[in-house]
Scaffold this active site. Sequence first.
Site, mmCIF file in Angstrom:
data_model
loop_
_atom_site.group_PDB
_atom_site.id
_atom_site.type_symbol
_atom_site.label_atom_id
_atom_site.label_comp_id
_atom_site.label_asym_id
_atom_site.label_seq_id
_atom_site.Cartn_x
_atom_site.Cartn_y
_atom_site.Cartn_z
ATOM 1 C CB THR A 43 -0.710 0.076 1.333
ATOM 2 O OG1 THR A 43 -1.196 -1.565 1.614
ATOM 3 C CG2 THR A 43 -2.181 0.885 1.051
ATOM 4 C CE LYS A 129 4.952 0.293 12.292
ATOM 5 N NZ LYS A 129 3.769 0.896 11.744
ATOM 6 C CB VAL A 156 7.800 7.945 14.550
ATOM 7 C CG1 VAL A 156 7.048 8.426 15.903
ATOM 8 C CG2 VAL A 156 8.898 6.937 14.783
ATOM 9 N N GLY A 158 3.120 8.803 11.175
ATOM 10 C CA GLY A 158 2.735 8.891 9.737
ATOM 11 C C GLY A 158 3.268 10.087 9.290
ATOM 12 C CB ILE A 160 3.348 13.777 12.501
ATOM 13 C CG1 ILE A 160 1.889 13.674 12.885
ATOM 14 C CG2 ILE A 160 3.768 14.928 13.541
ATOM 15 C CD1 ILE A 160 1.542 12.889 14.058
ATOM 16 N N GLY A 211 -7.843 0.502 6.574
ATOM 17 C CA GLY A 211 -6.306 0.190 6.321
ATOM 18 C C GLY A 211 -5.303 0.822 7.179
ATOM 19 C CG ASP A 225 2.735 0.330 15.496
ATOM 20 O OD1 ASP A 225 3.497 -0.102 14.654
ATOM 21 O OD2 ASP A 225 2.241 1.418 15.570
ATOM 22 C CE LYS A 229 3.832 3.671 14.552
ATOM 23 N NZ LYS A 229 2.461 3.928 14.457
ATOM 24 N N GLY A 326 -2.573 5.426 7.647
ATOM 25 C CA GLY A 326 -2.996 5.364 6.403
ATOM 26 C C GLY A 326 -2.013 5.494 5.062
HETATM 27 N N1 HSE Z 1 -0.544 0.462 12.218
HETATM 28 C C1 HSE Z 1 0.218 1.582 12.170
HETATM 29 C C2 HSE Z 1 -0.884 2.680 12.921
HETATM 30 C C3 HSE Z 1 0.418 2.251 11.218
HETATM 31 O O1 HSE Z 1 -2.016 2.305 13.262
HETATM 32 O O2 HSE Z 1 -0.482 3.635 13.565
HETATM 33 C C4 HSE Z 1 1.269 3.445 11.251
HETATM 34 O O3 HSE Z 1 2.414 3.084 11.557
#
Ligand code: HSE
Length: 457
Positions: A43, A129, A156, A158, A160, A211, A225, A229, A326
Amino acid sequence: MKFVVKTWHYKRFICLLEIIAVLLIGADMKKRYINVGIIGYGTVGKGVVKILEENKKIVIRKIGTPIHVKSICDLVPIDKSELYVKNFHNIIKDPEIDLIVVLVGGYEPARTIIVESLKEGKNVVTANKAVLARYWDQIFTTAQIYQRSIYYEASVGGVIPVVQGLSEGLASEEILEIKGILNGTTNFILSEMTKNKVSYEQALKNAQQAGFAEADPSFDVNGIDTANKLAILASLAWGGWIKVKNISVRGISDLNIEDVLITQDFGYNIKLIGSAQKTRDGVDLSVQPCLVNHENIFVTVENEYNAVMIKGKNSGDVLFYGKGAGQQPAASAVVSDIINLSKFIVTNTAGIIPDVVYDNRKKIKILPTGKSRASYYLRFTILDKPGILSKIFKILGDFKVSIANLVALPDIYNKDYGRVIIITQETYRQNLEKALKYINATKSIVKSVPFSMKIEN
Ligand code: HSE
């Protein structure tokens, strides 16, 4: 080892010649275009190619040369068959490629691809990450030895620009604290549960459909996750390597709609917060669902949005906010990295000054989890009999946990039980944990394991 050292000296020598040439000949030495290889065409990879195609003029305006995607590697053939290569080694070994974009998830072969690319003299951009947090030492040591750059803004938050904000915008700062909502999936789930009163399971399904979730969503909901980060930001802030195992991690999978509704009545929303705070006795590191009151800035961060608050000694609080998950936000951050890194590639200066100041001899003192201090929300399901509450008060008191507020509610599912909600004063986590364990183990007090959640200041 001898060979590595020799290669290193050789590369430094070549680099020195390149710098002298750039200084003597100036703009004439500029590359006519940057050749990029992409490994991993899911993606985000597709989004990257699309943005590069759409924004050609912006790219040229920013760096003076076009960016040319030369090859794309994926496990399966792709729609752009003229660019497709099956084996990632063909990209790593391609002498014409300047920059490799690694968009493969997980640990392997992502680690091998990144490390081998740096050793081959390539500069790297990645959004992975997990691999950065686990192999920080190896990746940044290799980058320093081979004098190449690795950019990782999309790993980290997205879109930003928090990595750049921390390493460049706040370069002069002694960082005291990093705190944030760093996972879009869990924030989306919590927002859905809060606003639309949907169940946890339904909210997770919605996040997956949008997504946002990882291939394995347990990484999102179990807090891993967020911990990856946080480890990246903390390592960057304090110049050492903060490992995920140093972070106390709790996810959101044990939350239910009832807690969301009860805590709302108390004036709170639930947010999954990653926090790294310098204290006198070490860095206090945690990922956990927290209650934030309605005046807290994190309450306004909803759905897939992320926010990171960084406190510097002179700057005070600095807030970063934007879409944390996203396709388009992540792809946008990757393309920004490609452009920013290309500015150094065109002048042959990428990696000469390390992007991450990392010293593997630097040991960062970590605060033991139990020594962390906070106020807590506690929920007990008790037998509805006289004397139960006083037993709970006594045990909490014995472990030096003071009560700030208390409410008793009926159990809507069973009239023989009652709910007791307690808000504590600030306390050591180890004292609270011991008290709750004791209450749970004492016969005829509670029906189920007491539930606790940190209250964010
Ligand atoms: N799965 C991660 C989230 C994607 O939902 O933040 C972006 O790192």
